[in-house]
Design a protein around this motif. Structure first.
Motif, PDB file in Angstrom:
ATOM      1  N   GLU A  74       4.626 100.150  39.453  1.00 40.52           N
ATOM      2  CA  GLU A  74       4.851  98.765  39.055  1.00 40.52           C
ATOM      3  C   GLU A  74       3.616  98.207  38.348  1.00 40.52           C
ATOM      4  O   GLU A  74       3.746  97.471  37.359  1.00 40.52           O
ATOM      5  CB  GLU A  74       5.190  97.907  40.267  1.00 40.52           C
ATOM      6  CG  GLU A  74       6.565  98.213  40.854  1.00 40.52           C
ATOM      7  CD  GLU A  74       6.862  97.379  42.070  1.00 40.52           C
ATOM      8  OE1 GLU A  74       7.698  96.457  41.949  1.00 40.52           O
ATOM      9  OE2 GLU A  74       6.254  97.635  43.121  1.00 40.52           O
ATOM     10  N   GLU A  75       2.439  98.565  38.836  1.00 39.94           N
ATOM     11  CA  GLU A  75       1.195  98.088  38.225  1.00 39.94           C
ATOM     12  C   GLU A  75       1.079  98.578  36.779  1.00 39.94           C
ATOM     13  O   GLU A  75       0.728  97.807  35.883  1.00 39.94           O
ATOM     14  CB  GLU A  75      -0.016  98.551  39.035  1.00 39.94           C
ATOM     15  CG  GLU A  75      -0.114  97.958  40.429  1.00 39.94           C
ATOM     16  CD  GLU A  75       0.825  98.615  41.452  1.00 39.94           C
ATOM     17  OE1 GLU A  75       1.135  97.951  42.458  1.00 39.94           O
ATOM     18  OE2 GLU A  75       1.284  99.752  41.229  1.00 39.94           O
ATOM     19  N   GLN A  77       3.537  99.489  34.819  1.00 37.64           N
ATOM     20  CA  GLN A  77       4.575  98.843  34.021  1.00 37.64           C
ATOM     21  C   GLN A  77       4.132  97.439  33.609  1.00 37.64           C
ATOM     22  O   GLN A  77       4.302  97.042  32.457  1.00 37.64           O
ATOM     23  CB  GLN A  77       5.893  98.775  34.796  1.00 37.64           C
ATOM     24  CG  GLN A  77       7.072  98.335  33.953  1.00 37.64           C
ATOM     25  CD  GLN A  77       7.434  99.346  32.883  1.00 37.64           C
ATOM     26  OE1 GLN A  77       7.445 100.551  33.130  1.00 37.64           O
ATOM     27  NE2 GLN A  77       7.738  98.865  31.690  1.00 37.64           N
ATOM     28  N   ASN A  78       3.569  96.687  34.537  1.00 33.30           N
ATOM     29  CA  ASN A  78       3.112  95.337  34.213  1.00 33.30           C
ATOM     30  C   ASN A  78       1.950  95.359  33.228  1.00 33.30           C
ATOM     31  O   ASN A  78       1.833  94.475  32.377  1.00 33.30           O
ATOM     32  CB  ASN A  78       2.750  94.570  35.477  1.00 33.30           C
ATOM     33  CG  ASN A  78       3.982  94.045  36.181  1.00 33.30           C
ATOM     34  OD1 ASN A  78       5.028  93.818  35.571  1.00 33.30           O
ATOM     35  ND2 ASN A  78       3.878  93.860  37.485  1.00 33.30           N
ATOM     36  N   GLU A  79       1.092  96.365  33.350  1.00 28.29           N
ATOM     37  CA  GLU A  79      -0.013  96.523  32.394  1.00 28.29           C
ATOM     38  C   GLU A  79       0.542  96.739  30.983  1.00 28.29           C
ATOM     39  O   GLU A  79       0.082  96.124  30.022  1.00 28.29           O
ATOM     40  CB  GLU A  79      -0.877  97.714  32.814  1.00 28.29           C
ATOM     41  CG  GLU A  79      -1.958  98.108  31.832  1.00 28.29           C
ATOM     42  CD  GLU A  79      -2.602  99.438  32.223  1.00 28.29           C
ATOM     43  OE1 GLU A  79      -2.728 100.302  31.333  1.00 28.29           O
ATOM     44  OE2 GLU A  79      -2.966  99.600  33.404  1.00 28.29           O
ATOM     45  N   TYR A  81       3.553  95.914  29.925  1.00 25.60           N
ATOM     46  CA  TYR A  81       4.281  94.714  29.530  1.00 25.60           C
ATOM     47  C   TYR A  81       3.324  93.635  29.011  1.00 25.60           C
ATOM     48  O   TYR A  81       3.668  92.883  28.094  1.00 25.60           O
ATOM     49  CB  TYR A  81       5.102  94.168  30.706  1.00 25.60           C
ATOM     50  CG  TYR A  81       5.906  92.956  30.338  1.00 25.60           C
ATOM     51  CD1 TYR A  81       7.101  93.073  29.631  1.00 25.60           C
ATOM     52  CD2 TYR A  81       5.471  91.679  30.679  1.00 25.60           C
ATOM     53  CE1 TYR A  81       7.843  91.961  29.272  1.00 25.60           C
ATOM     54  CE2 TYR A  81       6.207  90.550  30.323  1.00 25.60           C
ATOM     55  CZ  TYR A  81       7.388  90.701  29.626  1.00 25.60           C
ATOM     56  OH  TYR A  81       8.112  89.597  29.269  1.00 25.60           O
ATOM     57  N   ALA A  82       2.119  93.578  29.558  1.00 20.11           N
ATOM     58  CA  ALA A  82       1.135  92.566  29.148  1.00 20.11           C
ATOM     59  C   ALA A  82       0.613  92.806  27.731  1.00 20.11           C
ATOM     60  O   ALA A  82       0.181  91.859  27.057  1.00 20.11           O
ATOM     61  CB  ALA A  82      -0.026  92.535  30.137  1.00 20.11           C
ATOM     62  N   GLN A  96       9.467  94.476  32.451  1.00 16.36           N
ATOM     63  CA  GLN A  96       8.458  94.228  33.467  1.00 16.36           C
ATOM     64  C   GLN A  96       8.682  95.198  34.633  1.00 16.36           C
ATOM     65  O   GLN A  96       9.641  95.961  34.636  1.00 16.36           O
ATOM     66  CB  GLN A  96       8.557  92.785  33.956  1.00 16.36           C
ATOM     67  CG  GLN A  96       8.242  91.776  32.858  1.00 16.36           C
ATOM     68  CD  GLN A  96       8.294  90.355  33.362  1.00 16.36           C
ATOM     69  OE1 GLN A  96       7.752  90.046  34.413  1.00 16.36           O
ATOM     70  NE2 GLN A  96       8.951  89.486  32.610  1.00 16.36           N
ATOM     71  N   ALA A  97       7.795  95.153  35.608  1.00 18.82           N
ATOM     72  CA  ALA A  97       7.913  96.038  36.768  1.00 18.82           C
ATOM     73  C   ALA A  97       9.286  95.909  37.409  1.00 18.82           C
ATOM     74  O   ALA A  97       9.798  94.815  37.588  1.00 18.82           O
ATOM     75  CB  ALA A  97       6.831  95.710  37.791  1.00 18.82           C
ATOM     76  N   GLU A  99      12.037  96.841  36.040  1.00 14.69           N
ATOM     77  CA  GLU A  99      13.077  96.737  35.020  1.00 14.69           C
ATOM     78  C   GLU A  99      13.093  97.924  34.060  1.00 14.69           C
ATOM     79  O   GLU A  99      13.784  97.892  33.056  1.00 14.69           O
ATOM     80  CB  GLU A  99      12.895  95.436  34.237  1.00 14.69           C
ATOM     81  CG  GLU A  99      13.068  94.213  35.108  1.00 14.69           C
ATOM     82  CD  GLU A  99      12.803  92.909  34.383  1.00 14.69           C
ATOM     83  OE1 GLU A  99      12.369  92.934  33.215  1.00 14.69           O
ATOM     84  OE2 GLU A  99      13.041  91.866  34.991  1.00 14.69           O
ATOM     85  N   ASN A 103      10.134 103.263  36.303  1.00 19.82           N
ATOM     86  CA  ASN A 103       9.781 102.865  37.663  1.00 19.82           C
ATOM     87  C   ASN A 103      10.608 103.582  38.716  1.00 19.82           C
ATOM     88  O   ASN A 103      10.221 103.627  39.885  1.00 19.82           O
ATOM     89  CB  ASN A 103       9.946 101.355  37.850  1.00 19.82           C
ATOM     90  CG  ASN A 103       9.097 100.531  36.913  1.00 19.82           C
ATOM     91  OD1 ASN A 103       9.549  99.526  36.390  1.00 19.82           O
ATOM     92  ND2 ASN A 103       7.863 100.939  36.680  1.00 19.82           N
TER      93      ASN A 103
END
Length: 187
Positions: A74-75, A77-79, A81-82, A96-97, A99, A103
């Motif tokens: 998740e981390e 994925q969010n990285e 996405y940012a 995002q995490a 989605e 993941n």
């Protein structure tokens, strides 16, 4: 307007009645969330198997494919996405995490390795000199194996992305559904 008047009338006539059934939306399929189903920490065994077969199969065609991503936390994925949003770089994902099929261990990303060792995302390269883009040869083999290609998506073209969803949507995966290994084994 009619629903509003009806609601006011019900509140006057039945002041202790619970109004939530009037305003609650129902779906045809009841949502069941499996409690405490953790996210996978690795690729699904069948995705892993086909990943390895894909690399070996295109190697025989003279194409050196590199798997650049597999399972993502998740981390991570969010990285990703940012990027292009709250951090520098260009947008690389709309997910995002939680989605992304990454993941859930159901997706891989790939690139090509050139004869001099560089890793590239060049969809028109033809290093094996057979008149076909190496990228599209990889995609064709992957599709034959059952992968879905992100380059076929309408809204966001994700050319390096390959996934196997096993008939499960992201919504179902988020609710705790997971593909079973034995249901999809070839043996």
């Amino acid at each position: 307007m009619f629903v509003g008047c009806l609601a006011v009338l019900l509140f006057v006539v039945f002041p202790k009645a619970d109004p939530s059934p009037i305003f609650k939306s129902y779906s045809y399929k009841e949502e069941k969330v499996k409690e405490d189903v953790p996210l996978p920490t690795m690729l699904h065994p069948l995705v892993e198997k086909y990943r390895d077969e894909l690399v070996a199969s295109v190697k025989k065609k003279g194409i050196d494919v590199v798997i650049t991503e597999g399972h993502r936390t998740e981390e991570r994925q969010n990285e990703l996405y940012a990027r292009g949003r709250s951090t520098d770089g260009q947008v690389v994902t709309n997910a995002q995490a939680g989605e992304s099929y990454h993941n859930y261990g159901l997706a891989i990303d790939f690139a090509l390795r050139t004869p001099n060792g560089d890793v590239v995302w060049d969809t028109e390269r033809d290093d094996n000199e057979n008149g076909e883009a190496d990228w599209m040869e990889v995609v064709a083999v992957a599709k034959d194996m059952g992968f879905e290609w992100g380059g076929d998506w309408r809204n966001f073209k994700d050319y390096p992305h390959l996934q196997m969803d096993f008939g499960l949507s992201i919504r179902e995966l988020k609710r705790g559904e997971r593909p079973k290994v034995e249901e999809y084994a070839d043996e």
